[in-house]
Design an enzyme around this catalytic site. Sequence first.
Site, short mmCIF file in Angstrom:
data_model
loop_
_atom_site.label_atom_id
_atom_site.label_comp_id
_atom_site.label_asym_id
_atom_site.label_seq_id
_atom_site.Cartn_x
_atom_site.Cartn_y
_atom_site.Cartn_z
N ASP A 31 0.88 -1.17 0.00
CA ASP A 31 0.00 0.00 0.00
C ASP A 31 0.92 1.23 0.00
OD1 ASP A 31 -3.24 0.23 1.19
OD2 ASP A 31 -2.02 2.05 0.93
N ASN A 32 0.51 2.28 -0.70
CA ASN A 32 1.36 3.49 -0.69
C ASN A 32 0.81 4.55 0.26
OD1 ASN A 32 -0.81 4.54 -2.06
ND2 ASN A 32 0.34 5.22 -3.86
N LEU A 33 -0.23 4.21 1.01
CA LEU A 33 -0.84 5.09 2.01
C LEU A 33 -1.39 6.38 1.40
CD1 LEU A 33 1.74 4.69 4.96
CD2 LEU A 33 -0.37 3.41 4.57
N SER A 73 -5.06 5.84 2.69
CA SER A 73 -5.25 4.87 3.78
C SER A 73 -4.26 5.20 4.90
CB SER A 73 -5.00 3.45 3.27
OG SER A 73 -3.67 3.35 2.82
N PHE A 80 -6.22 -4.41 -5.37
CA PHE A 80 -7.18 -3.36 -5.04
C PHE A 80 -6.60 -1.97 -5.30
CE2 PHE A 80 -8.47 -6.73 -2.00
CZ PHE A 80 -9.82 -6.80 -2.28
N SER A 92 -15.76 -2.80 -11.39
CA SER A 92 -16.93 -2.08 -10.87
C SER A 92 -18.11 -2.24 -11.82
CB SER A 92 -16.56 -0.61 -10.75
OG SER A 92 -17.71 0.18 -10.58
N TYR A 128 -12.04 7.45 -14.39
CA TYR A 128 -12.02 6.35 -13.41
C TYR A 128 -12.71 5.11 -13.99
CZ TYR A 128 -14.03 3.32 -9.90
OH TYR A 128 -14.45 2.20 -9.23
N LYS A 184 -11.28 1.05 -15.34
CA LYS A 184 -11.79 -0.29 -15.02
C LYS A 184 -12.03 -1.08 -16.30
CE LYS A 184 -11.45 0.18 -10.66
NZ LYS A 184 -10.34 -0.48 -9.97
N PHE A 192 -29.37 13.54 -4.33
CA PHE A 192 -29.18 14.04 -5.70
C PHE A 192 -30.31 13.61 -6.64
CE2 PHE A 192 -24.44 13.58 -4.55
CZ PHE A 192 -24.39 14.88 -4.04
N ARG A 212 -27.01 14.51 -9.84
CA ARG A 212 -25.55 14.57 -9.97
C ARG A 212 -25.17 14.06 -11.36
NH1 ARG A 212 -21.89 11.07 -5.86
NH2 ARG A 212 -22.84 9.35 -7.02
N GLU A 213 -24.29 14.80 -11.99
CA GLU A 213 -23.89 14.40 -13.36
C GLU A 213 -23.26 12.99 -13.35
OE1 GLU A 213 -21.23 16.09 -16.95
OE2 GLU A 213 -21.61 17.51 -15.30
C1 UD1 Z 1 -19.90 5.71 -7.37
C2 UD1 Z 1 -19.38 5.91 -8.74
C3 UD1 Z 1 -18.97 4.57 -9.31
C4 UD1 Z 1 -17.90 3.97 -8.44
C5 UD1 Z 1 -18.35 3.90 -7.01
C6 UD1 Z 1 -17.12 3.57 -6.18
C7 UD1 Z 1 -20.44 7.92 -9.61
C8 UD1 Z 1 -21.42 8.46 -10.61
N1 UD1 Z 1 -20.35 6.60 -9.57
O1 UD1 Z 1 -21.05 4.89 -7.42
O2 UD1 Z 1 -18.48 4.74 -10.61
O3 UD1 Z 1 -17.59 2.67 -8.89
O4 UD1 Z 1 -18.88 5.14 -6.55
O5 UD1 Z 1 -17.21 3.95 -4.88
O6 UD1 Z 1 -19.82 8.67 -8.90
N2 UD1 Z 1 -26.08 10.17 -3.36
C9 UD1 Z 1 -26.80 11.21 -2.80
N3 UD1 Z 1 -26.15 12.11 -2.01
C10 UD1 Z 1 -24.80 12.00 -1.72
C11 UD1 Z 1 -24.07 10.94 -2.27
C12 UD1 Z 1 -24.74 10.04 -3.10
O7 UD1 Z 1 -28.01 11.35 -3.05
O8 UD1 Z 1 -24.28 12.85 -0.99
C13 UD1 Z 1 -26.78 9.18 -4.21
C14 UD1 Z 1 -26.26 9.10 -5.62
O9 UD1 Z 1 -26.92 9.98 -6.45
C15 UD1 Z 1 -26.55 7.65 -5.95
C16 UD1 Z 1 -26.44 6.91 -4.62
O10 UD1 Z 1 -26.57 7.93 -3.63
O11 UD1 Z 1 -27.86 7.51 -6.40
C17 UD1 Z 1 -25.13 6.19 -4.44
O12 UD1 Z 1 -24.07 7.09 -4.70
P1 UD1 Z 1 -22.54 6.71 -4.42
O13 UD1 Z 1 -22.40 6.15 -3.05
O14 UD1 Z 1 -21.71 7.89 -4.78
O15 UD1 Z 1 -22.27 5.51 -5.41
P2 UD1 Z 1 -22.43 5.41 -7.01
O16 UD1 Z 1 -22.66 6.73 -7.61
O17 UD1 Z 1 -23.46 4.38 -7.28
#
Ligand code: UD1
Length: 339
Positions: free
Chosen positions: A33-35, A38, A83, A127, A152, A156, A221, A298-299
Amino acid sequence: MRTKILVTGGLGFIGSHTVVALQEKGFEVIIIDNLSNSYVQVLDGIEKITNQRPIFEQIDLREKEMVKKFFEKYNDIEGVIHFAASKAVGDSVKKPLVYYENNLSTLIYLLQELQKNSRANFIFSSSCTVYGQADNLPINEKAPIKTAQSPYGNTKQIGEEIIADTCKINLNLNAISLRYFNPIGAHSSAEIGELPIGTPQNLIPFITQTAIGQRKELMVFGNDYPTRDGTCIRDYIHVMDLASAHVLALERLIKRKEDSNFEIFNLGTGNGNTVLEVINTFEKSTGINLKYKFSDRREGDVIAAFADTVKANNVLGWKAERSLAEALQSAWKWQKRFA
Ligand code: UD1
């Protein structure tokens, strides 16, 4: 002699839980691990749970010479679980070259070393992001790969292609790629868990930090998605379940049970939950009221993603056992240690 396994990124979130699961199964673990994202103290947590301290080498895998030297020093490693990688989606958009270099050069250097062996077992952290918004739910491993939404995500996809191409010409290399859905939670002992540096990007750390008062409120979001309550659907999987899948995958490789020398498995529970369902389950299972409000979408977020678990169930012999409530309670127990 115990079977030696290298776990890169073994002090990170999924890595540390997998190290625990490996040690509990009698494997000898060496962590690189390169810390960068972590802490070395994670070793103490691992030791508390398992009564064993894994060997730790602080190496940055981008340093090719160091990787070579590592394999000269440890020439009897029987499996590698890789990982170590950068994982913040938004960050990757801002720093594409950092992500491509870190996530791909490290993979290449490891495979170059493993190619030298007459036999090598390799597990790659992938992922569900590779599927983008899948046309059919639940998502099985045959679903087409969609254009990546971020550097990112692209690392993958490219990572899997690099492994597939290498496996084609090197039959001594046996690899499995594990496509995680949304890993959450912490070890039941609360000795290890997720330690996001800075503002968390993912939902669960944001929820627990809000619950503990570190953040004012949670932003949900988007509430106008075409889902049962308007919020996005994800497949949240307990990190301890995920860890045991890695042990099974490794045993499959070591025992040469593979159908081909590069296999892919989805790892999820098979259940999709909306953001509001996660919030409600958190509130119910911890008794804490969460402050939240809706904001814009969220975009890059897909509407819904959850796993078809048939292949992992039947071929890997793995099934998620823990509930969403259990996962959220474990995340909360972990968060409370930092109150
Ligand atoms: C995200 C990444 C995904 C990555 C994974 C790794 C994006 C678009 N996708 O997954 O590529 O493999 O993390 O950890 O970033 N949400 C809220 N409020 C918040 C945070 C999240 O409403 O403050 C919602 C999001 O819109 C989503 C859900 O919670 O619907 C899960 O979000 P998140 O935990 O960031 O995971 P992913 O977006 O699914």
